[in-house]
Design an enzyme around this catalytic site. Structure first.
Site, mmCIF file in Angstrom:
data_model
loop_
_atom_site.group_PDB
_atom_site.id
_atom_site.type_symbol
_atom_site.label_atom_id
_atom_site.label_comp_id
_atom_site.label_asym_id
_atom_site.label_seq_id
_atom_site.Cartn_x
_atom_site.Cartn_y
_atom_site.Cartn_z
ATOM 1 N N LYS A 135 -4.056 3.136 -2.353
ATOM 2 C CA LYS A 135 -4.901 3.176 -1.167
ATOM 3 C C LYS A 135 -4.874 4.478 -0.416
ATOM 4 O O LYS A 135 -5.124 4.501 0.766
ATOM 5 C CB LYS A 135 -4.548 2.058 -0.156
ATOM 6 C CG LYS A 135 -5.100 0.697 -0.503
ATOM 7 C CD LYS A 135 -6.508 0.545 0.048
ATOM 8 C CE LYS A 135 -7.090 -0.784 -0.375
ATOM 9 N NZ LYS A 135 -6.465 -1.895 0.281
ATOM 10 N N MET A 163 -7.649 8.652 9.765
ATOM 11 C CA MET A 163 -8.400 9.084 8.583
ATOM 12 C C MET A 163 -9.362 10.211 8.927
ATOM 13 O O MET A 163 -10.489 10.261 8.435
ATOM 14 C CB MET A 163 -9.191 7.912 7.985
ATOM 15 C CG MET A 163 -8.306 6.770 7.539
ATOM 16 S SD MET A 163 -9.240 5.364 6.921
ATOM 17 C CE MET A 163 -9.830 4.626 8.429
ATOM 18 N N ASP A 206 0.819 -1.213 0.000
ATOM 19 C CA ASP A 206 0.000 0.000 0.000
ATOM 20 C C ASP A 206 0.849 1.259 0.000
ATOM 21 O O ASP A 206 2.052 1.213 0.184
ATOM 22 C CB ASP A 206 -0.870 0.030 1.265
ATOM 23 C CG ASP A 206 -1.948 -1.016 1.238
ATOM 24 O OD1 ASP A 206 -2.208 -1.569 0.163
ATOM 25 O OD2 ASP A 206 -2.531 -1.277 2.310
#
Ligand code: SAH
Length: 423
Positions: free
Chosen positions: A58, A205, A36
């Site tokens: 990603k 996130m 990733d």
């Protein structure tokens, strides 16, 4: 049909030293590595040269392969009998969709193992000097996804779809994950040991929804004075930490882009005294290392230990001599002194001695000079003691130090680009 195996490996948060020993072992025997965006590129060096390296992206805006395609790729490569490493940032089962990939493997009857990793949720705060729990301050921590997908009641850990899904409805709905916090009237009141020390809240996130996360926390009764930190690119030389309060972090964090971890709670105040990583002397400095590729890594490691970001940029290359004859002829004659100005020079001379079937006895009765400790150490590795090493490791100090050499025979093995001064 013989199936391969898939290792779902946590790569750690960014610092390549934070992968596990088991993770490295998996990489060493990998035929295929599927990795990733947030994985340190240095880790790929552990894999065999010929291993296939497949980047699947990603970031929220950069998914090279969809999750379905990634799952399919894992299954397909394993079915070819390959040892596949699925290398994922942090821990593979913390918002990494590692669970979904494991389920796809179960469905396809592919054997797999999970190698946990150091999650950024704990490591980024740790490198910013923030312990997620601390006696008397916070006795627990919770990790949330700052992304929510439509229809989910908890913060949905979907790095791929969530960034796209910040529709107004999703943003205006309070994060229900936070709603289990004590309400305003219980805050600060003595309601047993569980409410005195507040839980540390950690959001991954969370940058796209920072405003609504903060608003939800304030709505839930958090004081606007609650200390908050944003740690971007934690554990890497690019680490950046912005500290504030729930009242001002949206303003202060305006320039902070993902990947970042949001930490909320009194533990953030400990950073002032504990921020070891960013306090190292060379932190934030990018340093070009111009040594030859073979010799750069030692210096680069030392620089990295002091906090720098070393960039290997070799401007010289050490090559064997084109013509050995002059050195062979010199070695055939007796000398009073042999002056070595680099460890490479020692190696070259030793190689020619050996080629002639000779050894350290060739220097019996000869005085040896080494320009510095590394050169002296190279001599010592061949059983040779340097008679003189100047206090300052420069040619001028050699001249001053070896005394009157009038009439003496001196051998000076050196690179063809070396300075003329000593000669
Ligand atoms: N499985 C990963 C998390 C994947 S979700 C883990 O355990 O760490 C991706 C989010 O992780 C990013 O949006 C960011 O919030 C966080 N993250 C990952 N690496 C980070 C780093 N080096 N510094 C700060 N945050 C990071």
């Amino acid at each position: 049909m013989i199936s391969g195996i898939v290792y779902i490996v946590g790569a750690g948060p960014g610092d390549p030293g934070l992968i596990t020993v088991k993770g490295v072992e998996c990489l060493r025997r990998a035929d295929v590595i599927i990795y990733d965006r947030l994985v340190s590129p240095h880790l790929l060096d552990y894999a065999p040269f010929q291993a296939e390296r497949i980047y699947v992206g990603k970031a929220s805006s950069d998914h090279i392969l969809s999750q379905k395609e990634t799952n399919r790729l894992l299954v397909e490569r394993a079915r070819q009998g390959k040892t596949v490493v699925r290398l994922k940032g942090g821990d593979p089962f913390v918002f990494g969709r590692g669970g979904e990939e494991a389920l796809a493997l179960v469905e396809a009857c592919i054997p797999f193992e999970v190698v946990p990793g150091v999650t950024s949720a704990i490591a980024a705060p740790a490198y910013a000097g923030i312990p997620v729990t601390h006696r008397g301050v916070a006795r627990s921590f919770a990790v949330f996804s700052g992304h929510r997908t439509e229809g989910e009641t908890r913060g949905g850990g979907d790095a791929e779809t969530a960034a796209v899904s910040s529709q107004p409805s999703a943003v205006s709905r309070p994060l229900s994950a936070i709603s289990r916090q004590p309400s305003a009237d219980t805050l600060g009141s003595e309601r047993g040991p569980w409410t005195v020390e507040r839980e540390t809240q950690i959001f991954l996130m969370g940058m796209e929804n920072l405003g609504s996360i903060v608003a939800s926390l304030l709505e839930e009764g958090y004081s606007s004075e609650t200390p908050v930190a944003l740690v971007r690119w934690g554990t890497t030389p690019q680490q950046e930490t912005v500290v504030g309060t729930l009242g001002d972090i949206v303003e202060r964090g305006r320039g902070v882009h993902p990947p970042a971890v949001l930490v909320v709670g009194q533990v953030v105040s400990l950073r002032e005294r504990l921020k070891w990583f960013e306090d190292r002397p060379l932190f934030g400095k990018r340093i070009l290392v111009t040594r030859s590729r073979e010799q750069a890594s030692k210096l680069s490691c030392l620089l990295a230990e002091q906090g720098a970001e070393p960039i290997d940029f070799p401007v010289i290359q050490i090559l064997p001599m084109e013509d050995d004859t002059p050195l062979d002829e010199a070695l055939a004659h007796p000398h009073d002194w042999v002056i070595f100005t680099s460890a490479n020079g020692v190696k070259a001379v030793w190689d020619r001695l050996q080629a002639a079937g000779r050894d350290a006895r060739a220097f019996a009765g000869v005085r040896l000079c080494a320009i510095g400790p590394a050169t002296a150490a190279e001599l010592a590795s061949h059983g040779l003691h340097a008679d003189f090493v100047p206090a300052e490791y420069v040619a001028e100090a050699i001249v001053a130090g070896i005394g009157d050499v009038a009439g003496q025979r001196i051998m000076l093995p050196r690179a063809d680009i070396a300075q003329e001064f000593l000669a």
